[in-house]
Design a protein around this motif. Structure first.
Motif, short mmCIF file in Angstrom:
data_model
loop_
_atom_site.label_atom_id
_atom_site.label_comp_id
_atom_site.label_asym_id
_atom_site.label_seq_id
_atom_site.Cartn_x
_atom_site.Cartn_y
_atom_site.Cartn_z
N GLU A 148 0.86 -1.17 0.00
CA GLU A 148 0.00 0.00 0.00
C GLU A 148 0.90 1.23 0.00
N PHE A 149 0.50 2.24 -0.78
CA PHE A 149 1.34 3.40 -1.01
C PHE A 149 0.53 4.68 -0.93
N SER A 150 1.21 5.80 -0.69
CA SER A 150 0.52 7.07 -0.55
C SER A 150 0.14 7.68 -1.90
N SER A 151 0.81 7.27 -2.97
CA SER A 151 0.49 7.79 -4.30
C SER A 151 0.72 6.72 -5.35
N PRO A 152 0.10 6.85 -6.52
CA PRO A 152 0.35 5.86 -7.57
C PRO A 152 1.80 5.91 -8.07
N GLN A 153 2.42 7.10 -8.06
CA GLN A 153 3.81 7.21 -8.49
C GLN A 153 4.73 6.46 -7.54
N GLN A 154 4.48 6.56 -6.24
CA GLN A 154 5.28 5.83 -5.26
C GLN A 154 5.14 4.32 -5.49
N ALA A 155 3.95 3.87 -5.79
CA ALA A 155 3.72 2.45 -6.06
C ALA A 155 4.50 2.01 -7.29
N ALA A 156 4.44 2.79 -8.37
CA ALA A 156 5.17 2.46 -9.59
C ALA A 156 6.67 2.40 -9.32
N ASP A 157 7.19 3.36 -8.57
CA ASP A 157 8.61 3.37 -8.23
C ASP A 157 9.01 2.09 -7.49
N GLU A 158 8.23 1.72 -6.49
CA GLU A 158 8.57 0.55 -5.67
C GLU A 158 8.48 -0.75 -6.46
N VAL A 159 7.44 -0.89 -7.29
CA VAL A 159 7.30 -2.11 -8.09
C VAL A 159 8.45 -2.20 -9.09
N ALA A 160 8.79 -1.08 -9.72
CA ALA A 160 9.88 -1.08 -10.71
C ALA A 160 11.23 -1.40 -10.07
N ARG A 161 11.45 -0.90 -8.87
CA ARG A 161 12.74 -1.10 -8.19
C ARG A 161 12.89 -2.50 -7.62
N GLY A 162 11.77 -3.14 -7.34
CA GLY A 162 11.85 -4.51 -6.89
C GLY A 162 11.05 -4.86 -5.67
N LEU A 163 10.03 -5.67 -5.87
CA LEU A 163 9.24 -6.28 -4.81
C LEU A 163 9.20 -7.77 -5.08
N THR A 164 9.13 -8.56 -4.04
CA THR A 164 9.02 -10.00 -4.23
C THR A 164 7.55 -10.39 -4.30
#
Length: 75
Positions: free
Chosen positions: A33-49
């Protein structure tokens, strides 16, 4: 409402409005869960398992950090 979708070689990732913020999802799994859609895109692109990807790191799937590179979907 609008959300965002990116189709990777392993399936589609979504960033959708959630409870008080935005949720990144893959299949039926919430990736965070993220505060903004841009933050979510950044985190997914950088790497989540992703459990559905047998522990594959999302950073290996060429997911873009720029939200403008994601498809807009209406939810």
């Amino acid at each position: 409402m609008k959300g965002f979708r990116f189709g990777s070689t392993q399936g589609a990732f979504y960033i959708l409005p959630g409870h008080g913020g935005w949720e990144a999802t893959y299949g039926n799994e919430t990736l965070g869960e993220f505060s903004s859609p841009q933050q979510a895109a950044d985190e997914v692109a950088r790497g989540l398992t992703c459990p559905h990807l047998s522990e594959v790191d999302t950073s290996t799937l060429e997911i873009p950090e720029k939200l403008s590179d994601w498809e807009i979907v209406h939810v």
